[in-house]
Design a protein around this motif. Structure first.
Motif, mmCIF file in Angstrom:
data_model
loop_
_atom_site.group_PDB
_atom_site.id
_atom_site.type_symbol
_atom_site.label_atom_id
_atom_site.label_comp_id
_atom_site.label_asym_id
_atom_site.label_seq_id
_atom_site.Cartn_x
_atom_site.Cartn_y
_atom_site.Cartn_z
ATOM 1 N N LYS A 49 5.889 2.661 -0.923
ATOM 2 C CA LYS A 49 5.961 2.941 0.511
ATOM 3 C C LYS A 49 7.383 2.797 1.017
ATOM 4 O O LYS A 49 7.884 3.648 1.770
ATOM 5 C CB LYS A 49 5.027 1.998 1.269
ATOM 6 C CG LYS A 49 5.055 2.202 2.779
ATOM 7 C CD LYS A 49 4.108 1.258 3.489
ATOM 8 C CE LYS A 49 4.137 1.489 5.004
ATOM 9 N NZ LYS A 49 3.196 0.566 5.713
ATOM 10 N N ASP A 88 -4.338 2.675 3.465
ATOM 11 C CA ASP A 88 -4.120 1.389 4.143
ATOM 12 C C ASP A 88 -2.803 0.752 3.729
ATOM 13 O O ASP A 88 -2.146 0.091 4.538
ATOM 14 C CB ASP A 88 -5.269 0.428 3.833
ATOM 15 C CG ASP A 88 -6.530 0.729 4.627
ATOM 16 O OD1 ASP A 88 -6.448 1.502 5.605
ATOM 17 O OD2 ASP A 88 -7.598 0.206 4.255
ATOM 18 N N GLY A 117 0.158 4.283 4.034
ATOM 19 C CA GLY A 117 0.207 5.150 5.206
ATOM 20 C C GLY A 117 -0.304 6.532 4.858
ATOM 21 O O GLY A 117 -0.312 6.947 3.697
ATOM 22 N N GLU A 118 -0.737 7.271 5.871
ATOM 23 C CA GLU A 118 -1.412 8.541 5.625
ATOM 24 C C GLU A 118 -0.484 9.658 5.160
ATOM 25 O O GLU A 118 -0.960 10.705 4.726
ATOM 26 C CB GLU A 118 -2.169 8.990 6.872
ATOM 27 C CG GLU A 118 -1.310 9.337 8.058
ATOM 28 C CD GLU A 118 -2.133 9.819 9.237
ATOM 29 O OE1 GLU A 118 -1.636 10.695 9.968
ATOM 30 O OE2 GLU A 118 -3.262 9.332 9.437
ATOM 31 N N ASP A 119 0.836 9.434 5.185
ATOM 32 C CA ASP A 119 1.792 10.457 4.753
ATOM 33 C C ASP A 119 2.171 10.327 3.279
ATOM 34 O O ASP A 119 3.035 11.076 2.812
ATOM 35 C CB ASP A 119 3.067 10.389 5.603
ATOM 36 C CG ASP A 119 2.824 10.715 7.061
ATOM 37 O OD1 ASP A 119 1.890 11.493 7.340
ATOM 38 O OD2 ASP A 119 3.551 10.190 7.924
#
Length: 357
Positions: A256, A295, A298-300
């Motif tokens: 991330k 979670d 992140g959704e990207d």
């Protein structure tokens, strides 16, 4: 959702399956929709499957010897019989990888413009507009480059834009990642100096560096070396399935921070909490991994890394044409349409654009 979103996938083993095929002309069979396995051109179109990363891969020697001995006609002077990976002669390793590259080139050449090897996001998006299949060449395990390092330039000039330097077995680039279930990814040493040099060279070429088959020490070594998004093309969450090749929460946090992503592997053994190779596995387990990764990342930063033609799929996801069932399950689990579109393709587009630019 008014229409099924297009799908760009992080990993498949089609080229290896074509190489192993006993059919006289597997390229023709793929193009004309008569090839066994998880995908062919007609099924990809039916599924809305735009393309993905197509792996050039050296299968385990024992598997080839036991199941496809015709592929092991030894070169003159070869008398290797012990059954380990080392039993491939250097020339056999070169031939296998070059033959898989040639198969990708034949797919493009013999498809009447329906298939294209892509080296940029613009080319992939053009394939989307023109309803072509987009092939991005990936190398899974780089043993061939240990024999002839100069082949990296040959493969790169032919379109190679993604590499996983390691696979399960030990090489001059580092220890493999092979352990019984359950196990942590902290097994073996990290990257050798040759492995670090290879990653730096590929990073300088703006190639995607795949950490999916790196043990934990190699993962952290790679993270220190590259200044680009870290990508696991076909891995899952270790917290949900304690296979050594799945990613810990600490690894997810590092991915991330790098602005990278993870492609979820559909192989049941990397999905199930018990690690069993049981095809009676609910699609909800795939959604559970997606949910967990979103979670933590992140959704990207989450997509698909199916491992089509190299994995054991859940019964309800028998081949590419059944992906609609996974879309339906995502909708039932209250994934929004924009999020589904990101998972299906947009997140892959974004990370490839960051690395290739």
């Amino acid at each position: 959702m008014t229409a099924q979103p297009i799908i760009f996938d992080g990993h498949n083993d089609l080229l290896t399956r074509l190489w192993l095929s006993p059919n006289a002309d597997p390229v023709h069979d793929f193009i004309h929709g008569t090839l066994p396995g998880h995908m062919d051109l007609q099924r990809c179109r039916k599924a809305g499957w735009l393309g993905g990363l197509f792996s050039i891969f050296l299968p385990p020697y024992a598997y080839v010897k036991n199941n496809h001995p015709d592929k092991l006609s030894p070169p003159s002077g070869s008398d290797s019989e012990s059954g380990s990976t080392a039993d491939f002669s250097p020339q056999q390793i070169i031939d296998i990888c070059c033959e898989q590259l040639a198969l990708a080139q034949q797919l493009q050449a013999h498809s009447d413009g329906q298939i294209q090897i892509c080296t940029s996001l613009a080319q992939i998006q053009a394939c989307q507009q023109q309803q072509k299949l987009a092939i991005v060449l990936h190398m899974e395990g780089a043993e061939v480059l240990a024999i002839q390092p100069e082949l990296l330039e040959v493969f790169y000039n032919a379109g190679l834009r993604s590499i996983g330097p390691l696979w399960n077995r030990k090489s001059i680039f580092g220890d493999g990642l092979n352990a019984p279930f359950p196990h942590s990814p902290d097994i073996g040493s990290g990257l050798t100096q040759q492995g670090k040099d290879l990653i730096l060279t590929c990073s300088e070429k703006h190639m995607l560096i795949d950490v999916s088959h790196m043990n934990e020490r190699a993962f952290w070594d790679a993270l220190e070396l590259v200044n680009q998004p870290i990508v696991a093309t076909h891995s899952n969450a270790h917290a949900l399935c304690q296979q050594a090749r799945n990613l810990t929460d600490q690894q997810l946090a590092a991915i991330k921070q790098s602005d990278g992503m993870v492609g979820v592997n559909f192989d049941v053994a990397f999905l199930r909490a018990d690690g069993q190779r049981n095809t009676q596995t609910s699609l909800d387990v795939i959604v559970d991994h997606l949910d967990y990764l979103i979670d933590h990342l992140g959704e990207d930063h989450v997509g698909f890394g199916s491992d089509f033609d190299g994995c054991l799929l859940p019964d309800d996801l028998a081949d590419a044409t059944h992906l609609y069932r996974l879309v339906e399950r995502l909708q039932q689990r209250h994934f929004s349409d924009p999020l589904i579109e990101k998972i299906m393709a947009k997140n892959w587009f974004a990370v490839l654009d960051k690395i290739w630019r």
